[in-house]
Write a protein that holds these residues in place. Structure first.
Motif, PDB file in Angstrom:
ATOM      1  N   PRO A  59       1.022  -1.124  -0.074  1.00  0.00           N
ATOM      2  CA  PRO A  59       0.016   0.293  -0.062  1.00  0.00           C
ATOM      3  C   PRO A  59       0.925   1.340  -0.013  1.00  0.00           C
ATOM      4  O   PRO A  59       2.007   0.959   0.687  1.00  0.00           O
ATOM      5  CB  PRO A  59      -0.479  -0.396   0.998  1.00  0.00           C
ATOM      6  CG  PRO A  59      -0.130  -0.760   2.311  1.00  0.00           C
ATOM      7  CD  PRO A  59       0.780  -2.097   1.130  1.00  0.00           C
ATOM      8  N   LEU A  60       0.331   2.479  -0.648  1.00  0.00           N
ATOM      9  CA  LEU A  60       0.993   3.754  -0.378  1.00  0.00           C
ATOM     10  C   LEU A  60       0.491   4.435   0.216  1.00  0.00           C
ATOM     11  O   LEU A  60      -0.686   4.580  -0.226  1.00  0.00           O
ATOM     12  CB  LEU A  60       1.211   4.751  -2.304  1.00  0.00           C
ATOM     13  CG  LEU A  60       1.577   3.097  -3.112  1.00  0.00           C
ATOM     14  CD1 LEU A  60       1.924   3.390  -4.577  1.00  0.00           C
ATOM     15  CD2 LEU A  60       3.061   2.322  -2.908  1.00  0.00           C
ATOM     16  N   ASP A  61       1.775   5.749   0.582  1.00  0.00           N
ATOM     17  CA  ASP A  61       0.558   6.525   1.802  1.00  0.00           C
ATOM     18  C   ASP A  61      -0.139   7.788   0.329  1.00  0.00           C
ATOM     19  O   ASP A  61      -0.328   8.758   1.422  1.00  0.00           O
ATOM     20  CB  ASP A  61       1.628   6.954   2.307  1.00  0.00           C
ATOM     21  CG  ASP A  61       3.141   7.551   1.530  1.00  0.00           C
ATOM     22  OD1 ASP A  61       2.735   7.974   0.382  1.00  0.00           O
ATOM     23  OD2 ASP A  61       3.874   8.066   2.444  1.00  0.00           O
ATOM     24  N   GLY A  62      -0.576   7.111  -0.463  1.00  0.00           N
ATOM     25  CA  GLY A  62      -1.164   8.415  -1.289  1.00  0.00           C
ATOM     26  C   GLY A  62      -1.237   7.630  -2.693  1.00  0.00           C
ATOM     27  O   GLY A  62      -1.330   7.076  -2.948  1.00  0.00           O
ATOM     28  N   SER A  63      -1.712   8.662  -3.523  1.00  0.00           N
ATOM     29  CA  SER A  63      -1.174   8.127  -5.153  1.00  0.00           C
ATOM     30  C   SER A  63      -0.831   8.499  -6.138  1.00  0.00           C
ATOM     31  O   SER A  63       0.427   9.724  -5.657  1.00  0.00           O
ATOM     32  CB  SER A  63      -2.821   9.079  -5.789  1.00  0.00           C
ATOM     33  OG  SER A  63      -2.700   8.894  -6.708  1.00  0.00           O
ATOM     34  N   TYR A  64       0.076   7.639  -6.697  1.00  0.00           N
ATOM     35  CA  TYR A  64       1.421   7.545  -7.719  1.00  0.00           C
ATOM     36  C   TYR A  64       1.151   7.050  -8.478  1.00  0.00           C
ATOM     37  O   TYR A  64       0.813   7.219  -8.942  1.00  0.00           O
ATOM     38  CB  TYR A  64       2.714   6.772  -6.747  1.00  0.00           C
ATOM     39  CG  TYR A  64       2.850   8.050  -5.629  1.00  0.00           C
ATOM     40  CD1 TYR A  64       3.424   8.647  -5.618  1.00  0.00           C
ATOM     41  CD2 TYR A  64       2.446   7.489  -4.230  1.00  0.00           C
ATOM     42  CE1 TYR A  64       3.806   9.541  -4.305  1.00  0.00           C
ATOM     43  CE2 TYR A  64       2.645   7.664  -3.237  1.00  0.00           C
ATOM     44  CZ  TYR A  64       3.512   8.564  -2.972  1.00  0.00           C
ATOM     45  OH  TYR A  64       3.962   9.402  -1.764  1.00  0.00           O
ATOM     46  N   ARG A  65       2.138   7.626 -10.146  1.00  0.00           N
ATOM     47  CA  ARG A  65       1.743   7.499 -11.272  1.00  0.00           C
ATOM     48  C   ARG A  65       3.542   6.625 -11.066  1.00  0.00           C
ATOM     49  O   ARG A  65       4.687   6.688 -10.921  1.00  0.00           O
ATOM     50  CB  ARG A  65       1.901   8.667 -11.834  1.00  0.00           C
ATOM     51  CG  ARG A  65       0.776   9.197 -11.886  1.00  0.00           C
ATOM     52  CD  ARG A  65       0.417   9.817 -13.404  1.00  0.00           C
ATOM     53  NE  ARG A  65       0.182   9.289 -14.127  1.00  0.00           N
ATOM     54  CZ  ARG A  65       0.586  10.433 -15.495  1.00  0.00           C
ATOM     55  NH1 ARG A  65       0.894  11.447 -15.189  1.00  0.00           N
ATOM     56  NH2 ARG A  65       0.453   9.667 -16.410  1.00  0.00           N
ATOM     57  N   LEU A  66       3.333   5.093 -11.869  1.00  0.00           N
ATOM     58  CA  LEU A  66       4.892   4.127 -11.911  1.00  0.00           C
ATOM     59  C   LEU A  66       5.813   4.480 -13.227  1.00  0.00           C
ATOM     60  O   LEU A  66       5.151   5.150 -14.208  1.00  0.00           O
ATOM     61  CB  LEU A  66       4.711   3.120 -11.753  1.00  0.00           C
ATOM     62  CG  LEU A  66       5.315   2.179 -12.250  1.00  0.00           C
ATOM     63  CD1 LEU A  66       7.113   2.071 -10.991  1.00  0.00           C
ATOM     64  CD2 LEU A  66       4.926   0.676 -13.485  1.00  0.00           C
ATOM     65  N   ARG A  67       6.656   5.257 -12.696  1.00  0.00           N
ATOM     66  CA  ARG A  67       7.665   5.764 -14.166  1.00  0.00           C
ATOM     67  C   ARG A  67       7.903   4.425 -15.219  1.00  0.00           C
ATOM     68  O   ARG A  67       9.033   3.148 -13.517  1.00  0.00           O
ATOM     69  CB  ARG A  67       8.715   6.145 -13.380  1.00  0.00           C
ATOM     70  CG  ARG A  67      10.353   6.883 -14.422  1.00  0.00           C
ATOM     71  CD  ARG A  67       9.126   6.730 -15.625  1.00  0.00           C
ATOM     72  NE  ARG A  67       9.390   9.114 -14.715  1.00  0.00           N
ATOM     73  CZ  ARG A  67       9.125  10.033 -15.455  1.00  0.00           C
ATOM     74  NH1 ARG A  67       8.939   9.306 -17.015  1.00  0.00           N
ATOM     75  NH2 ARG A  67       8.689  10.870 -15.166  1.00  0.00           N
ATOM     76  N   ARG A  68       7.490   3.672 -15.639  1.00  0.00           N
ATOM     77  CA  ARG A  68       7.652   2.865 -16.429  1.00  0.00           C
ATOM     78  C   ARG A  68       9.156   2.488 -16.940  1.00  0.00           C
ATOM     79  O   ARG A  68       9.632   3.711 -16.834  1.00  0.00           O
ATOM     80  CB  ARG A  68       6.818   2.303 -17.631  1.00  0.00           C
ATOM     81  CG  ARG A  68       5.250   1.915 -17.148  1.00  0.00           C
ATOM     82  CD  ARG A  68       4.228   2.303 -18.248  1.00  0.00           C
ATOM     83  NE  ARG A  68       3.381   2.177 -17.783  1.00  0.00           N
ATOM     84  CZ  ARG A  68       2.251   2.298 -18.539  1.00  0.00           C
ATOM     85  NH1 ARG A  68       2.071   3.295 -19.575  1.00  0.00           N
ATOM     86  NH2 ARG A  68       0.777   2.307 -18.572  1.00  0.00           N
ATOM     87  N   ASP A  69       9.434   1.725 -18.007  1.00  0.00           N
ATOM     88  CA  ASP A  69      10.790   1.382 -17.892  1.00  0.00           C
ATOM     89  C   ASP A  69      11.348   2.139 -19.024  1.00  0.00           C
ATOM     90  O   ASP A  69      12.069   2.940 -19.666  1.00  0.00           O
ATOM     91  CB  ASP A  69      11.516   0.221 -18.734  1.00  0.00           C
ATOM     92  CG  ASP A  69      11.512  -0.770 -17.519  1.00  0.00           C
ATOM     93  OD1 ASP A  69      11.880  -0.794 -16.053  1.00  0.00           O
ATOM     94  OD2 ASP A  69      11.401  -2.390 -17.708  1.00  0.00           O
ATOM     95  N   ASP A  70      10.052   2.305 -20.079  1.00  0.00           N
ATOM     96  CA  ASP A  70      10.773   3.315 -21.336  1.00  0.00           C
ATOM     97  C   ASP A  70      10.071   4.679 -21.137  1.00  0.00           C
ATOM     98  O   ASP A  70      10.512   5.618 -21.970  1.00  0.00           O
ATOM     99  CB  ASP A  70       9.127   2.785 -22.223  1.00  0.00           C
ATOM    100  CG  ASP A  70       7.782   2.719 -22.184  1.00  0.00           C
ATOM    101  OD1 ASP A  70       7.883   3.641 -20.861  1.00  0.00           O
ATOM    102  OD2 ASP A  70       6.809   2.440 -22.512  1.00  0.00           O
ATOM    103  N   GLY A  71      10.183   5.252 -19.767  1.00  0.00           N
ATOM    104  CA  GLY A  71      10.233   6.762 -19.655  1.00  0.00           C
ATOM    105  C   GLY A  71       8.684   7.036 -19.438  1.00  0.00           C
ATOM    106  O   GLY A  71       8.091   8.405 -18.925  1.00  0.00           O
ATOM    107  N   THR A  72       7.736   6.069 -19.406  1.00  0.00           N
ATOM    108  CA  THR A  72       6.599   6.784 -20.340  1.00  0.00           C
ATOM    109  C   THR A  72       5.749   6.184 -18.012  1.00  0.00           C
ATOM    110  O   THR A  72       6.303   5.761 -17.484  1.00  0.00           O
ATOM    111  CB  THR A  72       5.088   6.366 -20.769  1.00  0.00           C
ATOM    112  OG1 THR A  72       5.534   4.451 -20.966  1.00  0.00           O
ATOM    113  CG2 THR A  72       6.356   6.600 -22.340  1.00  0.00           C
ATOM    114  N   LEU A  73       5.079   7.130 -18.238  1.00  0.00           N
ATOM    115  CA  LEU A  73       3.739   7.094 -16.012  1.00  0.00           C
ATOM    116  C   LEU A  73       3.031   5.960 -16.598  1.00  0.00           C
ATOM    117  O   LEU A  73       2.185   6.249 -17.669  1.00  0.00           O
ATOM    118  CB  LEU A  73       3.712   8.447 -15.763  1.00  0.00           C
ATOM    119  CG  LEU A  73       5.344   9.651 -15.122  1.00  0.00           C
ATOM    120  CD1 LEU A  73       4.359  10.827 -15.645  1.00  0.00           C
ATOM    121  CD2 LEU A  73       5.541   8.405 -14.295  1.00  0.00           C
ATOM    122  N   GLY A  74       2.675   5.618 -15.906  1.00  0.00           N
ATOM    123  CA  GLY A  74       1.496   4.357 -15.423  1.00  0.00           C
ATOM    124  C   GLY A  74       0.020   5.852 -15.051  1.00  0.00           C
ATOM    125  O   GLY A  74       0.529   6.636 -14.786  1.00  0.00           O
TER     126      GLY A  74
END
Length: 93
Positions: A59-74
C-alpha cells in the motif's frame, strides 16, 4: 543536487529511508520532492525465485504514477505489487 534518471531530474531526497518488514520480506522507501522510490531486496540470501509468485501488494501513502522502463508514466495508483528483488520509481501525479 539532482541526479538524472533516464534524463529526467528526480530531485534530492526529502527524508530518510524507511523500512517496512512483513512476513519474510522487506520494502525500503526513500521519499523525494517529486515522488518515492521503493526497493524490495531478495527475500533471503539464497533466494532464486524472482517470478510473479513472489509478488506482494504494497500500500502507498497516497496516489502515485509508476515510471515505466520506457520512461512513460502509468495511471495513478495507491497500491503496487513488488516481486522479490524488484524496485519501483513512483512519481506524484
Amino acid at each position: 543536487g539532482s541526479r538524472p534518471s533516464r534524463g529526467l531530474p528526480f530531485n534530492s531526497p526529502a527524508g530518510t529511508c524507511e523500512q517496512t518488514t512483513k512476513r519474510n520480506y522487506a520494502v525500503f522507501k526513500r521519499a523525494y520532492s517529486k515522488g518515492i522510490v521503493l526497493v524490495r531486496p531478495r527475500d533471503h540470501w539464497d533466494c532464486s525465485n524472482y517470478g510473479d509468485s513472489t509478488a506482494v501488494d504494497v500500500p502507498l501513502d497516497g496516489s502515485y504514477r509508476l515510471r515505466r522502463d520506457d520512461g512513460t508514466l502509468g495511471p495513478p495508483i495507491t497500491t503496487i505489487a513488488l516481486r522479490s528483488a524488484e524496485a519501483a520509481i513512483l512519481e506524484l501525479p
